[in-house]
Write an enzyme that holds these catalytic residues in place. Structure first.
Site, mmCIF file in Angstrom:
data_model
loop_
_atom_site.group_PDB
_atom_site.id
_atom_site.type_symbol
_atom_site.label_atom_id
_atom_site.label_comp_id
_atom_site.label_asym_id
_atom_site.label_seq_id
_atom_site.Cartn_x
_atom_site.Cartn_y
_atom_site.Cartn_z
ATOM 1 N N ASP A 183 0.868 -1.176 0.000
ATOM 2 C CA ASP A 183 0.000 0.000 0.000
ATOM 3 C C ASP A 183 0.899 1.218 0.000
ATOM 4 O OD1 ASP A 183 -2.445 1.441 0.167
ATOM 5 O OD2 ASP A 183 -2.002 1.840 2.273
ATOM 6 N N GLU A 267 -1.693 -1.284 -6.047
ATOM 7 C CA GLU A 267 -2.836 -0.655 -6.684
ATOM 8 C C GLU A 267 -2.352 0.093 -7.919
ATOM 9 O OE1 GLU A 267 -5.963 0.557 -3.263
ATOM 10 O OE2 GLU A 267 -4.059 1.605 -3.273
ATOM 11 N N CYS A 337 -13.391 -9.978 8.071
ATOM 12 C CA CYS A 337 -14.774 -10.364 7.755
ATOM 13 C C CYS A 337 -15.257 -9.768 6.429
ATOM 14 C CB CYS A 337 -15.714 -9.974 8.890
ATOM 15 S SG CYS A 337 -15.979 -8.183 8.969
ATOM 16 N N CYS A 356 -16.897 -6.642 12.952
ATOM 17 C CA CYS A 356 -16.281 -7.665 13.815
ATOM 18 C C CYS A 356 -15.332 -7.071 14.845
ATOM 19 C CB CYS A 356 -15.565 -8.717 12.971
ATOM 20 S SG CYS A 356 -14.015 -8.126 12.279
ATOM 21 N N ASP A 363 -2.959 1.163 6.982
ATOM 22 C CA ASP A 363 -2.180 0.826 5.783
ATOM 23 C C ASP A 363 -1.901 -0.674 5.703
ATOM 24 O OD1 ASP A 363 -2.113 3.480 5.163
ATOM 25 O OD2 ASP A 363 -0.134 3.831 6.054
HETATM 26 ZN ZN LIG Z 1 -14.406 -7.141 10.224
#
Ligand SMILES: [Zn+2]
Length: 401
Positions: A183, A267, A337, A356, A363
């Site tokens: 990143d 990216e 999640c 969660c 980052d």
């Molecule tokens: Zn989560």
């Protein structure tokens, strides 16, 4: 795959050699400008095109006409005609029209033949035999690998450099099997998914005050006076210094990463577009130009685009691979999640999942998402959109729910 690499060193020239280098670069510039003017004129008047062969014949005539054209190595002058020919081919395939060369701007010449490395003078001083220049010394900062194809001699800020362009570079035998996501950021240059963080080095920002001061001094001086020239030279030198620091940093980081990993996912940030967008267009002027151009300067200052290119070819050398994914939700998605929400970003640094409760450096969370997106894309074979021959741009698979 043919691997080409160049190795650049500072030359240690004698006075005679230095003057011959200046003379050769000057003669090359003369040949370029004269040939370009002639090509332009003939094309405009008669729609005739001069080939490289025609130009080499003309060169022989020019040499008879001008004594000084005979002192530089003649192969260097012929290379100019070859370059000009290529420049026109590039123009016909849609690139810009060849420009006339100016004195003191990118002074250089190329030697395609007759280059032999000779015995080293000491550990740090290499020697090479060059046509017309004879034995030339250079500060040898690293070993030259592969077979020398040609050398380029160039001048930058009063110093002369030699660049050995080589091919058949021996490839490293051991290929690491590690995969990482990166990143890119403003404060942390590269946050890797293996928790390694590479802090930003911002040479322009560091030298901005000094640069501004010199520019102020320059504006107060009488144009083209000797003091004006001196200050102008200082500015040039500082720019050069900044560029060197930046290059050094980008090369070191990209080499280290390409050596240690076989797959790197990043990216696809269209940095060029990002840098352009702040000003906007005439019809559509940009908003918040000052703040954005500050961000843009730091993006350019860090050379992300160059970094991406370095990584791409250095990984290629080692049979590794750079995968670019479309930047979408990588910073908003929870890596545990996969819940996506703007609220997940508590602030610039902290990520806290509203579903969660997973809490982590923002980052780092993003870099792990980037790696996962790269893997998902490769596994599903959702390949596409090759942006350039060198890089692969892959579409990010929709988040797994
Ligand atoms: Zn989560």
């Amino acid at each position: 795959m043919i691997i080409k690499k160049s190795f650049k060193y500072r030359l240690r020239l004698t006075r005679e050699q230095e003057s011959l280098c200046s003379q050769t670069a000057g003669s090359c510039r003369y040949v370029w400008n004269r040939a370009l003017a002639l090509k332009k004129e003939l094309w405009e008047k008669k729609k005739e095109n001069l080939s490289c062969f025609d130009l080499n014949n003309l060169l022989a005539e020019w040499k008879e006409e001008l004594d000084w054209l005979s002192s530089p190595p003649s192969q260097s002058l012929q290379q100019v005609n070859k370059d000009l020919d290529q420049a026109f081919k590039n123009f016909f395939s849609g690139r810009g029209y060849p420009k006339f060369k100016k004195k003191g701007v990118n002074d250089s010449f190329r030697l395609p033949q007759g280059v032999t490395l000779t015995k080293q003078l000491s550990k740090k001083v290499g020697q090479v035999n060059l046509p017309k220049l004879g034995i030339v010394r250079f500060t040898k900062t690293r070993e030259i690998e592969g077979r020398i194809r040609h050398v380029t001699i160039s001048k930058s800020c009063k110093n002369w450099f030699i660049s050995f362009n080589c091919e058949d570079i021996p490839q490293p035998k051991e290929i690491p099997q590690s995969h990482i996501g990166i990143d890119r950021g403003i404060k942390i240059f590269a946050q890797c998914s293996n928790r390694e963080a590479i802090p930003t080095v911002s040479p322009l920002k560091k030298n901005l005050k000094r640069l501004a001061r010199l520019q102020r001094q320059l504006s107060k001086k009488k144009k083209f006076s000797s003091n004006w020239r001196k200050t102008k030279q200082k500015i040039q030198k500082l720019h050069n210094h900044i560029a060197n620091l930046r290059n050094d940093f980008l090369h070191k980081v990209s080499t280290q990463l390409a050596k240690s990993h076989s797959l790197i996912v990043m990216e696809d940030l269209k940095t060029k577009d990002m840098a352009k967008s702040a000003k906007g267009t005439k019809e559509k002027p940009g908003t918040n130009v000052k703040a954005k151009s500050g961000l843009n300067r730091s993006i350019l200052d860090q050379g992300w685009y160059t970094f991406q290119n370095h990584l791409s070819y250095k990984l290629n050398w080692r049979d590794g691979r750079l995968v670019l994914i479309l930047p979408k939700n990588t910073s908003l998605e929870c890596r545990i999640c996969h819940h996506i929400s703007k609220e997940n970003r508590i602030n610039q640094e902290v990520f806290q999942c509203q579903n969660c409760g997973h809490t982590e450096n923002a980052d780092l969370n993003a870099s792990i998402n980037i790696l996962a997106a790269g893997h998902a894309v490769i596994a599903c074979g959702v390949e596409a959109l090759a942006s350039t021959a060198k890089q692969e741009l892959l579409i990010r698979k929709p988040a797994m729910v």
